[in-house]
Scaffold this motif. Structure first.
Motif, PDB file in Angstrom:
ATOM      1  N   UNK A  20       0.382  -5.283   8.131  1.00 58.91           N
ATOM      2  CA  UNK A  20       0.867  -5.678   6.805  1.00 58.91           C
ATOM      3  C   UNK A  20      -0.215  -6.458   6.067  1.00 58.91           C
ATOM      4  N   UNK A  21      -0.854  -7.393   6.760  1.00 58.47           N
ATOM      5  CA  UNK A  21      -1.913  -8.188   6.136  1.00 58.47           C
ATOM      6  C   UNK A  21      -3.096  -7.315   5.751  1.00 58.47           C
ATOM      7  N   UNK A  22      -3.423  -6.370   6.625  1.00 53.38           N
ATOM      8  CA  UNK A  22      -4.542  -5.481   6.335  1.00 53.38           C
ATOM      9  C   UNK A  22      -4.233  -4.613   5.124  1.00 53.38           C
ATOM     10  N   UNK A  23      -3.020  -4.074   5.070  1.00 51.09           N
ATOM     11  CA  UNK A  23      -2.628  -3.231   3.943  1.00 51.09           C
ATOM     12  C   UNK A  23      -2.630  -4.005   2.635  1.00 51.09           C
ATOM     13  N   UNK A  24      -2.232  -5.274   2.699  1.00 48.91           N
ATOM     14  CA  UNK A  24      -2.187  -6.089   1.482  1.00 48.91           C
ATOM     15  C   UNK A  24      -3.558  -6.179   0.830  1.00 48.91           C
ATOM     16  N   UNK A  25      -4.605  -6.038   1.635  1.00 50.93           N
ATOM     17  CA  UNK A  25      -5.946  -6.134   1.085  1.00 50.93           C
ATOM     18  C   UNK A  25      -6.543  -4.812   0.651  1.00 50.93           C
ATOM     19  N   UNK A  26      -5.965  -3.669   1.077  1.00 46.47           N
ATOM     20  CA  UNK A  26      -6.605  -2.383   0.787  1.00 46.47           C
ATOM     21  C   UNK A  26      -5.709  -1.391   0.044  1.00 46.47           C
ATOM     22  N   UNK A  27      -4.399  -1.623   0.031  1.00 50.07           N
ATOM     23  CA  UNK A  27      -3.479  -0.615  -0.515  1.00 50.07           C
ATOM     24  C   UNK A  27      -3.428  -0.616  -2.034  1.00 50.07           C
ATOM     25  N   UNK A  28      -3.807  -1.713  -2.667  1.00 45.18           N
ATOM     26  CA  UNK A  28      -3.835  -1.750  -4.120  1.00 45.18           C
ATOM     27  C   UNK A  28      -2.475  -1.825  -4.780  1.00 45.18           C
ATOM     28  N   UNK A  29      -1.468  -2.379  -4.092  1.00 46.87           N
ATOM     29  CA  UNK A  29      -0.130  -2.551  -4.664  1.00 46.87           C
ATOM     30  C   UNK A  29       0.315  -3.995  -4.451  1.00 46.87           C
ATOM     31  N   UNK A  30       1.245  -4.476  -5.270  1.00 48.66           N
ATOM     32  CA  UNK A  30       1.613  -5.898  -5.180  1.00 48.66           C
ATOM     33  C   UNK A  30       2.495  -6.268  -4.003  1.00 48.66           C
ATOM     34  N   UNK A  31       3.261  -5.312  -3.461  1.00 51.43           N
ATOM     35  CA  UNK A  31       4.229  -5.659  -2.421  1.00 51.43           C
ATOM     36  C   UNK A  31       4.060  -4.733  -1.217  1.00 51.43           C
ATOM     37  N   UNK A  32       3.908  -5.347  -0.037  1.00 50.91           N
ATOM     38  CA  UNK A  32       3.840  -4.630   1.234  1.00 50.91           C
ATOM     39  C   UNK A  32       4.816  -5.323   2.180  1.00 50.91           C
ATOM     40  N   UNK A  33       5.610  -4.539   2.914  1.00 51.56           N
ATOM     41  CA  UNK A  33       6.511  -5.158   3.881  1.00 51.56           C
ATOM     42  C   UNK A  33       6.871  -4.153   4.960  1.00 51.56           C
ATOM     43  N   UNK A  34       7.594  -4.619   5.984  1.00 49.53           N
ATOM     44  CA  UNK A  34       7.979  -3.724   7.064  1.00 49.53           C
ATOM     45  C   UNK A  34       8.766  -4.448   8.134  1.00 49.53           C
ATOM     46  N   UNK A  35       9.137  -3.685   9.170  1.00 47.10           N
ATOM     47  CA  UNK A  35       9.908  -4.250  10.263  1.00 47.10           C
ATOM     48  C   UNK A  35       9.984  -3.290  11.425  1.00 47.10           C
ATOM     49  N   UNK A  36      10.460  -3.797  12.552  1.00 50.71           N
ATOM     50  CA  UNK A  36      10.616  -2.995  13.756  1.00 50.71           C
ATOM     51  C   UNK A  36      12.008  -2.356  13.805  1.00 50.71           C
ATOM     52  N   UNK A 115      11.331   6.584  15.953  1.00 49.91           N
ATOM     53  CA  UNK A 115      10.841   5.638  14.960  1.00 49.91           C
ATOM     54  C   UNK A 115      10.910   4.236  15.547  1.00 49.91           C
ATOM     55  N   UNK A 116       9.754   3.566  15.596  1.00 50.95           N
ATOM     56  CA  UNK A 116       9.697   2.233  16.194  1.00 50.95           C
ATOM     57  C   UNK A 116       9.495   1.129  15.149  1.00 50.95           C
ATOM     58  N   UNK A 117       9.067   1.517  13.965  1.00 53.11           N
ATOM     59  CA  UNK A 117       8.880   0.552  12.883  1.00 53.11           C
ATOM     60  C   UNK A 117       8.775   1.333  11.579  1.00 53.11           C
ATOM     61  N   UNK A 118       8.841   0.620  10.469  1.00 51.69           N
ATOM     62  CA  UNK A 118       8.667   1.234   9.151  1.00 51.69           C
ATOM     63  C   UNK A 118       7.777   0.326   8.312  1.00 51.69           C
ATOM     64  N   UNK A 119       6.815   0.938   7.612  1.00 52.88           N
ATOM     65  CA  UNK A 119       5.945   0.239   6.682  1.00 52.88           C
ATOM     66  C   UNK A 119       6.281   0.664   5.263  1.00 52.88           C
ATOM     67  N   UNK A 120       6.320  -0.299   4.346  1.00 51.82           N
ATOM     68  CA  UNK A 120       6.629  -0.020   2.941  1.00 51.82           C
ATOM     69  C   UNK A 120       5.500  -0.513   2.039  1.00 51.82           C
ATOM     70  N   UNK A 121       5.326   0.190   0.911  1.00 52.64           N
ATOM     71  CA  UNK A 121       4.519  -0.302  -0.197  1.00 52.64           C
ATOM     72  C   UNK A 121       5.348  -0.116  -1.462  1.00 52.64           C
ATOM     73  N   UNK A 122       5.249  -1.056  -2.391  1.00 45.81           N
ATOM     74  CA  UNK A 122       6.118  -0.985  -3.569  1.00 45.81           C
ATOM     75  C   UNK A 122       5.448  -1.624  -4.783  1.00 45.81           C
ATOM     76  N   UNK A 123       5.878  -1.158  -5.956  1.00 48.27           N
ATOM     77  CA  UNK A 123       5.458  -1.773  -7.213  1.00 48.27           C
ATOM     78  C   UNK A 123       6.711  -2.149  -8.007  1.00 48.27           C
TER      79      UNK A 123
END
Length: 284
Positions: A20-36, A115-123
């Motif tokens: 999540x932290x890595x994506x926050x720096x490279x994905x180019x979107x304001x919101x990143x989140x996820x869970x197991x 499915x063991x986890x889900x990653x999200x990106x959002x604007x």
């Protein structure tokens, strides 16, 4: 009483948080989140860029909402206007719209068909997310799936040893199996194309080495990474040809690394080199 997690396995949530932290720096979107995902329920625990607490700790059931849909289908999915999307149920409109999210993409982390986890990106604005964001999310999902899969395999082997190895004569069997696991981790790490994943796999292998050997002697000669890789495979009884196949090296290259390691260890045979490296804590 619940069974404690295996000693050598770190929390999968920590790996998820790192992605999540890595994506926050490279994905180019304001919101990143996820869970197991546990027992077909996704629990959102990791966030970057959120403004409210509405999504924190939210439990998403299978096939419900966007996250539940990807848990069920095991495929990425996206909506460009969450509140009006016809492709998902709207069980979670309150927390999602309360955060102001509109365009959302979700990617499942699939390990052994589950499915063991889900990653999200959002604007918070209209319009679909770009390919760059989707690609970054998919790559992160693959890295996380590989890491969880490796951890599962290590756990499987340890459980198998617990069930089958006789006590008290099992110490040697356990040690040999852990050495095999450590050598396999080094080989898999070497083949990993992603630098971050390679480093994480090597870290797990080094933890196994420390657990078995207590760490290298401070006065031990310094061996190159490839020399340690080769010795770890030789310690399992592999021939030079087998080592070459496992490490994707040429046979002559394997011989060169082995000769160099033997010279540094002042060993006159491959077996003496292995014994010395183990005594010095260089390999388990």
């Amino acid at each position: 009483m619940s069974t404690p997690p295996p000693l050598l396995r770190p929390r999968d949530g920590d790996a998820l948080r790192a992605e999540i932290r890595r994506l926050a720096g490279v994905a180019g979107v304001p919101v990143i989140f996820g869970g197991e995902v546990s027992a077909d329920t996704l629990r959102l625990t990791e966030f970057a860029g959120v403004r409210t607490n509405g999504l924190r700790g939210l439990s998403v059931t299978r096939a419900s909402g966007l996250g539940g849909r990807v848990v069920d289908s095991r495929r990425p999915a996206a909506v460009s206007d969450y509140g009006n999307a016809l492709s998902i149920t709207h069980h979670y409109d309150g927390p999602v719209l309360g955060e102001g999210l509109r365009s959302v993409v979700a990617v499942p982390v699939v390990v052994s068909g589950r499915s063991r986890a889900v990653l999200y990106a959002a604007t918070r604005g209209p319009g679909p997310l770009g390919d760059r964001t989707a690609d970054a999310l998919v790559q992160a999902g693959r890295r996380l799936a590989t890491e969880i899969g490796i951890r599962d395999e290590v756990d499987r082997r340890l459980r198998l040893l617990d069930m089958t190895a006789p006590a008290p004569a099992s110490d040697g069997v356990v040690a040999e199996e852990l050495r095999a696991v450590q050598a396999e981790l080094r080989a898999i790490a070497d083949a990993a194309g992603d630098v971050h994943m390679r480093d994480r796999l090597r870290e797990v292998g080094e933890r196994l080495t420390r657990a078995l050997a207590g760490g290298p002697d401070p006065d031990a000669p310094r061996l190159a990474r490839r020399e340690i890789d080769v010795l770890s495979q030789v310690a399992l009884g592999c021939s030079n040809r087998a080592v070459a196949q496992r490490l994707s090296l040429g046979p002559e290259t394997v011989k060169s690394y082995l000769r160099s390691a033997m010279r540094k260890l002042d060993a006159h045979s491959r077996h003496e080199a292995v014994a010395t490296a183990r005594r010095l804590g260089i390999i388990p």
